[in-house]
Design a protein around this motif. Structure first.
Motif, mmCIF file in Angstrom:
data_model
loop_
_atom_site.group_PDB
_atom_site.id
_atom_site.type_symbol
_atom_site.label_atom_id
_atom_site.label_comp_id
_atom_site.label_asym_id
_atom_site.label_seq_id
_atom_site.Cartn_x
_atom_site.Cartn_y
_atom_site.Cartn_z
ATOM 1 N N VAL A 25 1.121 -1.008 0.037
ATOM 2 C CA VAL A 25 -0.181 -0.069 0.047
ATOM 3 C C VAL A 25 0.979 1.459 -0.312
ATOM 4 N N ASP A 26 0.871 1.842 -0.631
ATOM 5 C CA ASP A 26 1.495 3.696 -0.838
ATOM 6 C C ASP A 26 1.268 4.249 -0.028
ATOM 7 N N MET A 27 1.217 5.478 0.303
ATOM 8 C CA MET A 27 0.906 6.178 1.996
ATOM 9 C C MET A 27 0.353 7.600 1.230
ATOM 10 N N ASP A 28 1.236 7.977 0.548
ATOM 11 C CA ASP A 28 0.682 9.847 0.136
ATOM 12 C C ASP A 28 -0.577 9.244 -0.752
ATOM 13 N N GLY A 29 -0.993 10.068 -0.882
ATOM 14 C CA GLY A 29 -2.717 9.736 -1.804
ATOM 15 C C GLY A 29 -3.346 8.855 -1.712
ATOM 16 N N SER A 58 -11.638 5.453 4.208
ATOM 17 C CA SER A 58 -11.833 4.186 3.835
ATOM 18 C C SER A 58 -10.892 3.324 3.793
ATOM 19 N N VAL A 59 -10.121 4.337 3.130
ATOM 20 C CA VAL A 59 -8.756 2.891 3.142
ATOM 21 C C VAL A 59 -8.170 2.448 4.144
ATOM 22 N N ILE A 60 -7.555 3.471 5.422
ATOM 23 C CA ILE A 60 -7.022 2.646 5.931
ATOM 24 C C ILE A 60 -8.759 1.608 7.359
ATOM 25 N N LYS A 61 -9.601 1.851 7.154
ATOM 26 C CA LYS A 61 -10.626 1.259 7.704
ATOM 27 C C LYS A 61 -10.198 -0.811 7.321
ATOM 28 N N LEU A 62 -10.164 -0.140 5.678
ATOM 29 C CA LEU A 62 -10.215 -1.961 4.403
ATOM 30 C C LEU A 62 -9.191 -2.268 5.062
ATOM 31 N N ILE A 63 -7.933 -1.537 5.769
ATOM 32 C CA ILE A 63 -6.669 -2.163 5.599
ATOM 33 C C ILE A 63 -6.750 -2.922 7.332
ATOM 34 N N LYS A 64 -7.884 -2.384 8.111
ATOM 35 C CA LYS A 64 -7.696 -2.292 9.663
ATOM 36 C C LYS A 64 -8.434 -4.074 9.101
ATOM 37 N N LYS A 65 -9.446 -4.260 8.883
ATOM 38 C CA LYS A 65 -10.118 -4.831 8.818
ATOM 39 C C LYS A 65 -9.817 -6.435 8.313
ATOM 40 N N TYR A 66 -9.189 -6.056 6.940
ATOM 41 C CA TYR A 66 -8.736 -7.410 6.781
ATOM 42 C C TYR A 66 -6.587 -7.562 7.623
ATOM 43 N N LYS A 68 -4.639 -8.374 9.536
ATOM 44 C CA LYS A 68 -4.585 -9.548 10.654
ATOM 45 C C LYS A 68 -4.848 -11.401 9.229
ATOM 46 N N ARG A 69 -5.693 -10.982 8.624
ATOM 47 C CA ARG A 69 -5.881 -12.014 7.500
ATOM 48 C C ARG A 69 -4.611 -12.037 6.594
ATOM 49 N N ASN A 70 -4.262 -10.603 6.076
ATOM 50 C CA ASN A 70 -2.887 -11.067 5.364
ATOM 51 C C ASN A 70 -1.706 -10.430 4.914
ATOM 52 N N ASN A 71 -1.047 -10.363 4.782
ATOM 53 C CA ASN A 71 0.563 -9.095 5.390
ATOM 54 C C ASN A 71 0.399 -8.695 4.362
ATOM 55 N N PHE A 72 0.554 -7.269 5.058
ATOM 56 C CA PHE A 72 0.259 -5.659 4.597
ATOM 57 C C PHE A 72 1.554 -5.209 5.112
ATOM 58 N N PHE A 73 1.890 -4.303 3.741
ATOM 59 C CA PHE A 73 3.344 -3.279 3.941
ATOM 60 C C PHE A 73 3.131 -2.357 3.416
ATOM 61 N N ILE A 74 3.260 -1.482 3.988
ATOM 62 C CA ILE A 74 3.442 0.410 3.916
ATOM 63 C C ILE A 74 4.788 0.430 2.685
ATOM 64 N N LEU A 75 4.776 0.299 1.782
ATOM 65 C CA LEU A 75 5.623 1.291 0.898
ATOM 66 C C LEU A 75 5.601 2.863 0.282
ATOM 67 N N THR A 76 6.708 3.263 0.425
ATOM 68 C CA THR A 76 6.503 5.270 0.336
ATOM 69 C C THR A 76 7.642 5.648 0.081
ATOM 70 N N SER A 77 7.802 6.160 -0.115
ATOM 71 C CA SER A 77 8.473 7.390 -0.518
ATOM 72 C C SER A 77 9.068 8.451 0.043
ATOM 73 N N CYS A 78 10.892 8.842 0.193
ATOM 74 C CA CYS A 78 10.888 9.363 0.845
ATOM 75 C C CYS A 78 11.922 10.727 0.380
ATOM 76 N N TYR A 94 -2.343 6.873 13.067
ATOM 77 C CA TYR A 94 -3.429 6.912 12.522
ATOM 78 C C TYR A 94 -3.908 5.818 11.936
ATOM 79 N N MET A 95 -2.663 4.832 12.358
ATOM 80 C CA MET A 95 -3.064 3.623 12.294
ATOM 81 C C MET A 95 -2.001 2.700 13.042
ATOM 82 N N PRO A 96 -2.254 2.654 14.472
ATOM 83 C CA PRO A 96 -1.902 2.458 15.453
ATOM 84 C C PRO A 96 -1.579 0.208 15.825
ATOM 85 N N PHE A 97 -2.325 0.151 14.880
ATOM 86 C CA PHE A 97 -2.825 -1.270 14.203
ATOM 87 C C PHE A 97 -1.405 -2.026 13.987
ATOM 88 N N PHE A 98 -0.883 -1.080 13.034
ATOM 89 C CA PHE A 98 0.017 -1.570 11.869
ATOM 90 C C PHE A 98 1.436 -1.957 13.193
#
Length: 164
Positions: A25-29, A58-66, A68-78, A94-98
């Motif tokens: 998941v990208d971060m900005d935008g 809406s996107v954060i809620k989707l990530i939070k919902k799924y 534990k069931r999947n392997n989520f990674f945030i991939l962002t650039s600086c 904003y995503m303390p569960f992550f």
């Protein structure tokens, strides 16, 4: 006439299936807003730009919902190293569960190189992990190039398809 499911439905079906997927998941935008004109602040190394970003719930809620069931990674650039900590602090707020260890910040010297570096990271990750993955992005070029290299292993999703 054949009726197809929406891409949103397809993504949800994958995320709730018994198979565990890698989701990049990208971060900005994608999980936080990207305002017109803030690119200059980012290039100049201003870290306050991240603390002011509005979360896209809406996107954060989707990530939070799924999550534990999947392997989520945030991939962002600086562009600057100090921006890495600012982005991670935003995620903690904003995503303390992550799991912050699953945040990958690609350091690039400019906005154009970030495309190349993110695509290279995705290509290498898919090669190493050998698992079917989902890429959620807002940059068409990253989606296109990643998919061209990994058609049998990647579902590219433009974030607008996940907004309900």
């Amino acid at each position: 006439m054949k009726i197809y499911n929406s891409l949103y439905s397809e993504v949800i079906n994958l995320l709730k299936s018994k198979t565990k997927y890698d989701v990049y998941v990208d971060m900005d935008g994608v999980i936080c807003e990207y305002k017109y004109g803030e690119g200059t602040k980012i290039l100049n190394g201003e870290t306050s730009v991240y603390s002011e970003k509005r979360p896209i719930q809406s996107v954060i809620k989707l990530i939070k919902k799924y999550y534990k069931r999947n392997n989520f990674f945030i991939l962002t650039s600086c562009i600057h190293k100090q921006q890495i900590n600012a982005k991670k602090e935003w995620i903690k707020k904003y995503m303390p569960f992550f799991n912050i260890d699953n945040v990958h910040c690609i350091l690039s010297e400019d906005f154009n190189k970030r495309i190349e570096y993110k695509v290279d990271f995705i290509n290498q990750s898919l090669k190493d992990r050998k698992i079917y993955s989902i890429l959620i992005e807002d940059t068409h070029e990253i989606l296109k190039k990643s998919w061209e290299n990994n058609r049998n292993q990647l579902l590219p999703v433009l974030v607008i398809n996940l907004i309900k």
